[in-house]
Write a protein that holds these residues in place. Structure first.
Motif, PDB file in Angstrom:
ATOM      1  N   ARG A   1      12.527   8.860 -13.090  1.00 26.03           N
ATOM      2  CA  ARG A   1      11.773   9.078 -11.848  1.00 26.03           C
ATOM      3  C   ARG A   1      10.795   7.932 -11.603  1.00 26.03           C
ATOM      4  O   ARG A   1      10.621   7.495 -10.470  1.00 26.03           O
ATOM      5  N   PHE A   2      10.163   7.444 -12.662  1.00 24.77           N
ATOM      6  CA  PHE A   2       9.262   6.305 -12.533  1.00 24.77           C
ATOM      7  C   PHE A   2      10.005   5.077 -12.014  1.00 24.77           C
ATOM      8  O   PHE A   2       9.564   4.413 -11.076  1.00 24.77           O
ATOM      9  N   LEU A   3      11.152   4.776 -12.607  1.00 26.82           N
ATOM     10  CA  LEU A   3      11.912   3.592 -12.194  1.00 26.82           C
ATOM     11  C   LEU A   3      12.392   3.709 -10.746  1.00 26.82           C
ATOM     12  O   LEU A   3      12.476   2.698 -10.044  1.00 26.82           O
ATOM     13  N   ALA A   4      12.693   4.924 -10.295  1.00 32.80           N
ATOM     14  CA  ALA A   4      13.104   5.112  -8.902  1.00 32.80           C
ATOM     15  C   ALA A   4      11.991   4.692  -7.941  1.00 32.80           C
ATOM     16  O   ALA A   4      12.258   4.196  -6.854  1.00 32.80           O
ATOM     17  N   VAL A   5      10.746   4.854  -8.369  1.00 32.37           N
ATOM     18  CA  VAL A   5       9.599   4.445  -7.558  1.00 32.37           C
ATOM     19  C   VAL A   5       9.256   2.981  -7.810  1.00 32.37           C
ATOM     20  O   VAL A   5       9.006   2.212  -6.882  1.00 32.37           O
ATOM     21  N   ALA A   6       9.268   2.567  -9.082  1.00 27.61           N
ATOM     22  CA  ALA A   6       8.842   1.210  -9.446  1.00 27.61           C
ATOM     23  C   ALA A   6       9.808   0.141  -8.952  1.00 27.61           C
ATOM     24  O   ALA A   6       9.396  -0.962  -8.602  1.00 27.61           O
TER      25      ALA A   6
ATOM     26  N   GLY B   1       0.974  17.497 -17.414  1.00 25.65           N
ATOM     27  CA  GLY B   1       0.586  17.278 -18.807  1.00 25.65           C
ATOM     28  C   GLY B   1       1.450  16.273 -19.524  1.00 25.65           C
ATOM     29  O   GLY B   1       1.400  16.156 -20.744  1.00 25.65           O
ATOM     30  N   VAL B   2       2.267  15.516 -18.787  1.00 26.77           N
ATOM     31  CA  VAL B   2       3.191  14.553 -19.390  1.00 26.77           C
ATOM     32  C   VAL B   2       2.541  13.189 -19.556  1.00 26.77           C
ATOM     33  O   VAL B   2       2.720  12.532 -20.576  1.00 26.77           O
ATOM     34  N   LEU B   3       1.773  12.758 -18.569  1.00 26.77           N
ATOM     35  CA  LEU B   3       1.194  11.420 -18.586  1.00 26.77           C
ATOM     36  C   LEU B   3      -0.175  11.448 -19.256  1.00 26.77           C
ATOM     37  O   LEU B   3      -1.116  12.070 -18.760  1.00 26.77           O
ATOM     38  N   LEU B   4      -0.284  10.785 -20.402  1.00 28.29           N
ATOM     39  CA  LEU B   4      -1.539  10.722 -21.135  1.00 28.29           C
ATOM     40  C   LEU B   4      -2.346   9.476 -20.769  1.00 28.29           C
ATOM     41  O   LEU B   4      -3.566   9.505 -20.766  1.00 28.29           O
TER      42      LEU B   4
ATOM     43  N   PRO C   1       0.817  -1.221   0.000  1.00 27.88           N
ATOM     44  CA  PRO C   1       0.000   0.000   0.000  1.00 27.88           C
ATOM     45  C   PRO C   1       0.853   1.275   0.000  1.00 27.88           C
ATOM     46  O   PRO C   1       0.517   2.244  -0.684  1.00 27.88           O
ATOM     47  N   GLY C   2       1.968   1.268   0.744  1.00 28.45           N
ATOM     48  CA  GLY C   2       2.858   2.428   0.749  1.00 28.45           C
ATOM     49  C   GLY C   2       3.473   2.690  -0.614  1.00 28.45           C
ATOM     50  O   GLY C   2       3.579   3.839  -1.048  1.00 28.45           O
ATOM     51  N   HIS C   3       3.858   1.613  -1.283  1.00 27.38           N
ATOM     52  CA  HIS C   3       4.438   1.731  -2.619  1.00 27.38           C
ATOM     53  C   HIS C   3       3.390   2.260  -3.601  1.00 27.38           C
ATOM     54  O   HIS C   3       3.688   3.103  -4.447  1.00 27.38           O
ATOM     55  N   MET C   4       2.170   1.767  -3.474  1.00 26.57           N
ATOM     56  CA  MET C   4       1.091   2.240  -4.354  1.00 26.57           C
ATOM     57  C   MET C   4       0.825   3.734  -4.126  1.00 26.57           C
ATOM     58  O   MET C   4       0.581   4.468  -5.085  1.00 26.57           O
ATOM     59  N   ALA C   5       0.890   4.185  -2.871  1.00 29.67           N
ATOM     60  CA  ALA C   5       0.681   5.602  -2.571  1.00 29.67           C
ATOM     61  C   ALA C   5       1.781   6.454  -3.197  1.00 29.67           C
ATOM     62  O   ALA C   5       1.514   7.530  -3.764  1.00 29.67           O
ATOM     63  N   GLU C   6       3.028   5.980  -3.102  1.00 32.01           N
ATOM     64  CA  GLU C   6       4.158   6.699  -3.700  1.00 32.01           C
ATOM     65  C   GLU C   6       4.000   6.779  -5.219  1.00 32.01           C
ATOM     66  O   GLU C   6       4.228   7.829  -5.823  1.00 32.01           O
ATOM     67  N   MET C   7       3.587   5.668  -5.842  1.00 29.59           N
ATOM     68  CA  MET C   7       3.375   5.664  -7.291  1.00 29.59           C
ATOM     69  C   MET C   7       2.210   6.586  -7.655  1.00 29.59           C
ATOM     70  O   MET C   7       2.263   7.302  -8.652  1.00 29.59           O
ATOM     71  N   GLY C   8       1.163   6.589  -6.821  1.00 32.26           N
ATOM     72  CA  GLY C   8       0.023   7.474  -7.057  1.00 32.26           C
ATOM     73  C   GLY C   8       0.423   8.938  -7.068  1.00 32.26           C
ATOM     74  O   GLY C   8      -0.063   9.730  -7.889  1.00 32.26           O
ATOM     75  N   LYS C   9       1.332   9.334  -6.168  1.00 35.65           N
ATOM     76  CA  LYS C   9       1.818  10.713  -6.129  1.00 35.65           C
ATOM     77  C   LYS C   9       2.562  11.070  -7.412  1.00 35.65           C
ATOM     78  O   LYS C   9       2.388  12.152  -7.969  1.00 35.65           O
ATOM     79  N   LEU C  10       3.407  10.145  -7.883  1.00 32.75           N
ATOM     80  CA  LEU C  10       4.147  10.405  -9.119  1.00 32.75           C
ATOM     81  C   LEU C  10       3.186  10.491 -10.307  1.00 32.75           C
ATOM     82  O   LEU C  10       3.318  11.382 -11.155  1.00 32.75           O
TER      83      LEU C  10
END
Length: 127
Positions: free
Chosen positions: A93-98, A35-38, A18-27
């Protein structure tokens, strides 16, 4: 410029906490607001998938899991960036979280900005 980011992770990776999902949700929220993520989605394990191949007119279907692969497509993102370098930075940045895995970044053909590709696409559509 639009880019397809294809994320590959080890097939044996653990489900996110759940913590990891929250961090990914913030990113994801930050990337969306910028406007980067479509679009983005995760993929089910390969056991739920299939590979379909056409070879010399013969179609073969192989059901998962795909044990011969060390890393499989775990998800994707469709990015809108000003440059490849910007798309690479967001992907870092995505990979740092993933976590462990790799992302293949591919620019999407834009027929409106490349007339020679648009003409080829029109010819292929007529065939």
């Amino acid at each position: 410029m639009r880019f397809l980011a294809i994320y590959r992770a080890p097939e044996t990776c653990e489900p996110p906490t759940p913590g990891h999902m929250a961090e990914m949700g913030k990113l994801i929220e930050e990337m969306t607001n910028a406007g980067v993520l479509l679009a983005t989605e995760g993929c089910m394990p390969s056991a739920a998938g299939a590979r379909i191949r056409l070879d010399s007119g013969k179609v073969t279907v192989t059901d998962g899991p795909f044990t011969e692969s060390k890393e499989l497509i775990a998800g994707f993102a469709l990015l809108q960036a000003r440059s490849k370098e910007e798309a690479v930075e967001w992907t870092r940045r995505f990979l740092a979280v993933a976590g462990d895995g790799e992302t293949e970044l591919r620019q999407i053909c834009d027929f409106t900005s490349q007339p020679e590709l648009a003409a080829a696409g029109e010819l292929a559509a007529r065939a």
